[in-house]
Write a protein that holds these residues in place. Structure first.
Motif, short mmCIF file in Angstrom:
data_model
loop_
_atom_site.label_atom_id
_atom_site.label_comp_id
_atom_site.label_asym_id
_atom_site.label_seq_id
_atom_site.Cartn_x
_atom_site.Cartn_y
_atom_site.Cartn_z
N MET A 152 35.25 38.18 42.90
CA MET A 152 34.56 37.20 43.39
C MET A 152 35.16 35.73 42.44
SD MET A 152 30.66 37.40 44.09
CE MET A 152 30.15 38.41 45.54
N ARG A 153 35.52 36.01 41.35
CA ARG A 153 36.25 34.84 40.68
C ARG A 153 37.63 34.68 41.26
NH1 ARG A 153 34.14 37.40 35.94
NH2 ARG A 153 32.32 36.37 35.00
N ALA A 154 38.21 35.73 41.67
CA ALA A 154 39.79 35.42 42.42
C ALA A 154 39.30 34.41 43.64
CB ALA A 154 40.23 36.54 42.47
N PHE A 155 38.28 34.40 44.33
CA PHE A 155 38.02 33.80 45.40
C PHE A 155 37.29 32.36 45.06
CE2 PHE A 155 38.83 37.78 47.12
CZ PHE A 155 39.32 37.52 48.26
N GLY A 156 37.33 31.89 43.85
CA GLY A 156 36.69 30.57 43.47
C GLY A 156 35.13 30.77 43.08
N GLU A 162 36.95 37.38 56.21
CA GLU A 162 37.11 38.74 56.37
C GLU A 162 37.68 39.56 54.84
OE1 GLU A 162 35.45 41.84 58.43
OE2 GLU A 162 35.60 39.67 58.75
N GLU A 163 38.53 38.61 54.57
CA GLU A 163 39.51 39.07 53.10
C GLU A 163 38.54 39.24 51.96
OE1 GLU A 163 43.36 37.73 50.45
OE2 GLU A 163 42.48 36.42 51.85
N PHE A 164 37.52 38.46 52.00
CA PHE A 164 36.62 38.09 50.90
C PHE A 164 35.71 39.47 51.05
CE2 PHE A 164 32.38 36.95 49.17
CZ PHE A 164 32.68 36.94 48.12
N LEU A 165 35.03 39.70 52.20
CA LEU A 165 34.28 40.80 52.44
C LEU A 165 34.92 42.13 52.04
CD1 LEU A 165 32.50 39.62 55.81
CD2 LEU A 165 31.66 39.54 53.41
#
Length: 276
Positions: free
Chosen positions: A117-121, A163-166
């Protein structure tokens, strides 16, 4: 075989949390399916989930299913909500006073998901919590419940719409499961070798074209242009099978070709033959 039970939070007539154009039941289904696909593709494990589509399942039906199946591990996936739209971040839950194995699994799972999740901010780690939730209390195996961001928070919701995050969050769940259980990888199929042209041995049959003669080359019974007997002729331009080149006799460095023509095996002067 090790058994992993995945609970897709909510479903059917129960959408779970809603906000920012999203439904919890849809997001939990996607996260779990990404996790299961990752394990199915790479590891030896038996998996089951609480719902295959958008069915309505009670909490008791879910834990009864996991318990009767004999699952070794249960992961219940959820999306959080709150009265305030400012609530945000990730948290995980286990049952109070759970055993050492459950605590260890929560530590691993929490760290794996937060790293992704950190990689997504996403930076707000709300912590590892203990809660008297049905899925944790009534299950008979190591169990952990994850709350993957807040659906009412605009920033979190924007991540949940990707979708990339999920997929990344689902695979983070899966990686922790494989590490905790020590799953064995599936055998990797070896590629089928592409057929290669194999160099022919020196005595393999090749082809020779008759050249540099007025009309025909003499076919001899042995590789000796002086002492060999004439057993036939091969017309200029003919292409014949060549068995092997030989040095022979009385022909200097030119040598001979052993050939087959019209059912006869004999020798021709090599200066009258060209390999084709």
């Amino acid at each position: 075989m090790v058994k992993v039970y995945w609970d897709k939070g909510h479903g059917g007539t129960d959408p779970g949390a809603v906000g920012n154009g999203l439904q919890e039941k849809v997001l939990t289904r996607k996260i779990v399916e990404y996790a299961m696909a990752f394990l199915d593709a790479h590891y030896i494990v038996e998996q089951r989930c609480s719902r295959s589509g958008d069915e309505s399942k009670t909490l008791k039906q879910r834990t009864d299913d996991a318990n009767s199946w004999g699952a070794n591990l249960l992961v219940s996936v959820h999306i959080n909500s709150a009265a305030s739209a400012s609530a945000n971040g990730f948290e995980s839950h286990i049952y109070p006073n759970a055993g050492v194995a459950t605590v260890s699994f929560q530590n691993m799972l929490h760290a794996e998901i937060m790293q992704v999740m950190r990689a997504f901010g996403v930076t707000n780690d709300r912590g590892k919590k203990q809660s008297n939730f049905h899925m944790l209390r009534e299950s008979k195996m190591v169990a952990c419940l994850t709350e993957n961001l807040f659906i009412v928070n605009a920033y979190d919701a924007n991540r949940l719409k990707q979708e990339e995050f999920l997929k990344a969050v689902g695979e983070a769940h899966a990686r922790c499961v494989l590490k905790f259980l020590g799953l064995a990888g599936k055998p990797v199929p070896q590629p089928v070798p592409t057929p290669q042209s194999v160099p022919q041995p020196a005595n393999a049959t090749r082809r020779v074209k008759i050249i540099d003669v007025s009309s025909a080359a003499i076919l001899m019974d042995k590789p000796d242009r002086i002492n060999g007997a004439n057993i036939g002729t091969i017309p200029k331009g003919a292409i014949v099978d060549m068995v092997v080149p030989v040095a022979g006799f009385n022909n200097g460095n030119t040598g001979y070709y052993k050939v087959v023509y019209n059912g006869k095996t004999g020798y021709i002067n090599a200066k009258f033959g060209q390999e084709v």
